[in-house]
Design a protein around this motif. Sequence first.
Motif, PDB file in Angstrom:
ATOM      1  N   SER A  64       0.788  -1.242   0.000  1.00  0.00           N
ATOM      2  CA  SER A  64       0.000   0.000   0.000  1.00  0.00           C
ATOM      3  C   SER A  64       0.819   1.289   0.000  1.00  0.00           C
ATOM      4  O   SER A  64       0.241   2.371  -0.080  1.00  0.00           O
ATOM      5  CB  SER A  64      -0.954   0.011   1.198  1.00  0.00           C
ATOM      6  OG  SER A  64      -2.063  -0.833   0.959  1.00  0.00           O
ATOM      7  N   THR A  65       2.156   1.203   0.074  1.00  0.00           N
ATOM      8  CA  THR A  65       2.927   2.439  -0.107  1.00  0.00           C
ATOM      9  C   THR A  65       2.745   2.975  -1.527  1.00  0.00           C
ATOM     10  O   THR A  65       3.011   4.156  -1.773  1.00  0.00           O
ATOM     11  CB  THR A  65       4.420   2.222   0.180  1.00  0.00           C
ATOM     12  OG1 THR A  65       4.932   1.198  -0.673  1.00  0.00           O
ATOM     13  CG2 THR A  65       4.638   1.836   1.641  1.00  0.00           C
ATOM     14  N   LYS A  67       0.099   3.762  -2.739  1.00  0.00           N
ATOM     15  CA  LYS A  67      -0.905   4.825  -2.643  1.00  0.00           C
ATOM     16  C   LYS A  67      -0.265   6.215  -2.605  1.00  0.00           C
ATOM     17  O   LYS A  67      -0.913   7.204  -2.969  1.00  0.00           O
ATOM     18  CB  LYS A  67      -1.782   4.616  -1.399  1.00  0.00           C
ATOM     19  CG  LYS A  67      -2.680   3.384  -1.466  1.00  0.00           C
ATOM     20  CD  LYS A  67      -3.528   3.251  -0.218  1.00  0.00           C
ATOM     21  CE  LYS A  67      -4.521   2.100  -0.316  1.00  0.00           C
ATOM     22  NZ  LYS A  67      -3.888   0.775  -0.251  1.00  0.00           N
ATOM     23  N   ASN A 307      -4.949   7.599   2.415  1.00  0.00           N
ATOM     24  CA  ASN A 307      -3.671   7.228   3.014  1.00  0.00           C
ATOM     25  C   ASN A 307      -3.739   6.887   4.499  1.00  0.00           C
ATOM     26  O   ASN A 307      -3.072   5.953   4.952  1.00  0.00           O
ATOM     27  CB  ASN A 307      -2.648   8.343   2.786  1.00  0.00           C
ATOM     28  CG  ASN A 307      -2.143   8.377   1.360  1.00  0.00           C
ATOM     29  OD1 ASN A 307      -2.162   7.362   0.661  1.00  0.00           O
ATOM     30  ND2 ASN A 307      -1.708   9.535   0.905  1.00  0.00           N
ATOM     31  N   SER A 310      -5.541   3.613   4.658  1.00  0.00           N
ATOM     32  CA  SER A 310      -5.109   2.775   3.534  1.00  0.00           C
ATOM     33  C   SER A 310      -6.302   2.178   2.798  1.00  0.00           C
ATOM     34  O   SER A 310      -6.488   0.962   2.720  1.00  0.00           O
ATOM     35  CB  SER A 310      -4.173   1.654   4.004  1.00  0.00           C
ATOM     36  OG  SER A 310      -3.394   1.172   2.926  1.00  0.00           O
ATOM     37  N   THR A 412      -2.960   3.851  10.113  1.00  0.00           N
ATOM     38  CA  THR A 412      -2.398   2.505  10.225  1.00  0.00           C
ATOM     39  C   THR A 412      -1.115   2.470  11.061  1.00  0.00           C
ATOM     40  O   THR A 412      -0.529   1.397  11.246  1.00  0.00           O
ATOM     41  CB  THR A 412      -2.106   1.935   8.821  1.00  0.00           C
ATOM     42  OG1 THR A 412      -1.296   2.873   8.097  1.00  0.00           O
ATOM     43  CG2 THR A 412      -3.398   1.688   8.066  1.00  0.00           C
ATOM     44  N   LYS A 429       3.541   6.164   5.242  1.00  0.00           N
ATOM     45  CA  LYS A 429       2.518   5.271   4.693  1.00  0.00           C
ATOM     46  C   LYS A 429       2.982   3.832   4.877  1.00  0.00           C
ATOM     47  O   LYS A 429       4.121   3.501   4.568  1.00  0.00           O
ATOM     48  CB  LYS A 429       2.301   5.568   3.198  1.00  0.00           C
ATOM     49  CG  LYS A 429       1.246   4.695   2.552  1.00  0.00           C
ATOM     50  CD  LYS A 429      -0.137   5.070   3.022  1.00  0.00           C
ATOM     51  CE  LYS A 429      -1.134   3.962   2.722  1.00  0.00           C
ATOM     52  NZ  LYS A 429      -1.008   2.790   3.630  1.00  0.00           N
ATOM     53  N   GLY A 431       2.571  -0.407   4.261  1.00  0.00           N
ATOM     54  CA  GLY A 431       2.211  -1.351   3.206  1.00  0.00           C
ATOM     55  C   GLY A 431       2.359  -2.763   3.720  1.00  0.00           C
ATOM     56  O   GLY A 431       3.404  -3.104   4.273  1.00  0.00           O
TER      57      GLY A 431
END
Length: 498
Positions: A64-65, A67, A307, A310, A412, A429, A431
């Motif tokens: 998810s980084t 994003k 973000n 996420s 997160t 962020k 992931g």
Amino acid sequence: MFRRLALATVLVAVFGSAHAQLPAPLAQVLAQQGLPEDALAVLVLKGDSALLSHQADRPMQPASTMKLVTTMISLERLGPAFRGRTELRTTGDIEKGVLRGNLILKGGADADFSGEHLENMLRALHYQGIRRIEGDLVLDRSLWEPARLDLGLPPFDESPEAYYNVIPDPLLVNKNMLQIDMRSTGKRLKLEMQPALDRVSIGSDMTLVDADCAKWEDGWKLPEAVRQKDGRIKVILHGTFPKECARSYSINVLDRDDYLDRLFRQKWKELGGKFSGKTVAGTAPPESRLLAEHTSRMLPELVRDTNKPSDNLLARTLFLSLGSLQPDPAAGSFALPPNGETTFARSDAAVREWMRSQRIDDTGFVIENGSGLSRTERITAQQMAYLLQAGLRSNWAPEFQASMPIAGIDGTLRRRLQGTPAAGRARLKTGTLRNVVALAGYVPDANGVQNVFVAIVNSEDAGNGRGRAVLDALVDWVARSGAVQQQQPAVQAAPVAP
């Protein structure tokens, strides 16, 4: 261009190659977690100088980084005033309370569109004197090519009903989710469903068992939507559920045309309206006129909601908006004219065009949907770091940074890095996939100097907290760096939330 060449020179001079030896303390943490050094890619930049680089030019799965790529480029290309848009249109005439013609619901990648907003739009028809619709409800998803990305797409994993797996489309209401309230006694399971949909009910063949309510998902099995002979739809839950337990869960099990059709009929009926037509796919003719509309929140709010928690669906919607919409100061957005390409191809081209404008080499870069929920997406630590550097220079740097989770505080990262120098200061962020753990963003050092931080672990052994322990320790190491008259600190294992 000189700046990029200077940075590349520094990287080579300081570290020799992308496979430079890791500091001994960090290598020790990797060994303690049973992870090889070649599972890790890292680049930490302090200004144009590299504090740490290891395999920075190796394409890695970012989870998810990714994003950050989607949201940064969305801010840059679409601007902070961008909004998605949903419209009710018609080519028919209104005569004595009757709309003689089709009612067209036109999608414009409105990420906020909900049942409440649909009801408000239908109420606007009521205010215009419309009581009966003599025509069909036309669902217009023509903004994207193809219009239905979900059709025929195999599930990403074993939970296709879960929210994180919802596939976007230009006309999505309530994110196609049904909220299910489940309450059991020792003998009975009571179910409620929101929103109410015309001729849709919920039932269960779940078995009540003696089990921990906190672990209710252990007995969950994939639910299904069963169409009855009379056209009714029954959502059926399967599996087991603990006795004396109450839980709420949202599921995506209805076909989205069914969802929109049943929601429209229910809301229109509740307003006293009459409709006996069909619901069909189609396109609004150019001569159609606007009856009602809804626009989403402005882009910085959507970026934040992408973000911080996420959100895959929001990220994917923004990514495809890059290839389908232009910003408009009055309307929020308007559609790009078609050019024969798929929306994905146009979005991919928009991302790469921006990267190249920032002198970021896109060799090895792969973007599939912009959310990181992908087995094929790839990015190097260097590419991500350069994007984050561009983020510091951007006019929308405050909006971009404000969208990232704050270590130990929210999103997160709310349970991570607590009690470390990074807590309340680092914006990163996260992931996570089965074989991926990643962090990317900004970490101030001991003197408050901002560091661009990218670290990615790709390994089948990255789970169970092992990869996370390595990355949290690395963040802690960077946050302690830079103290005056002190040597580079040893890597310390940061507290890891259970």
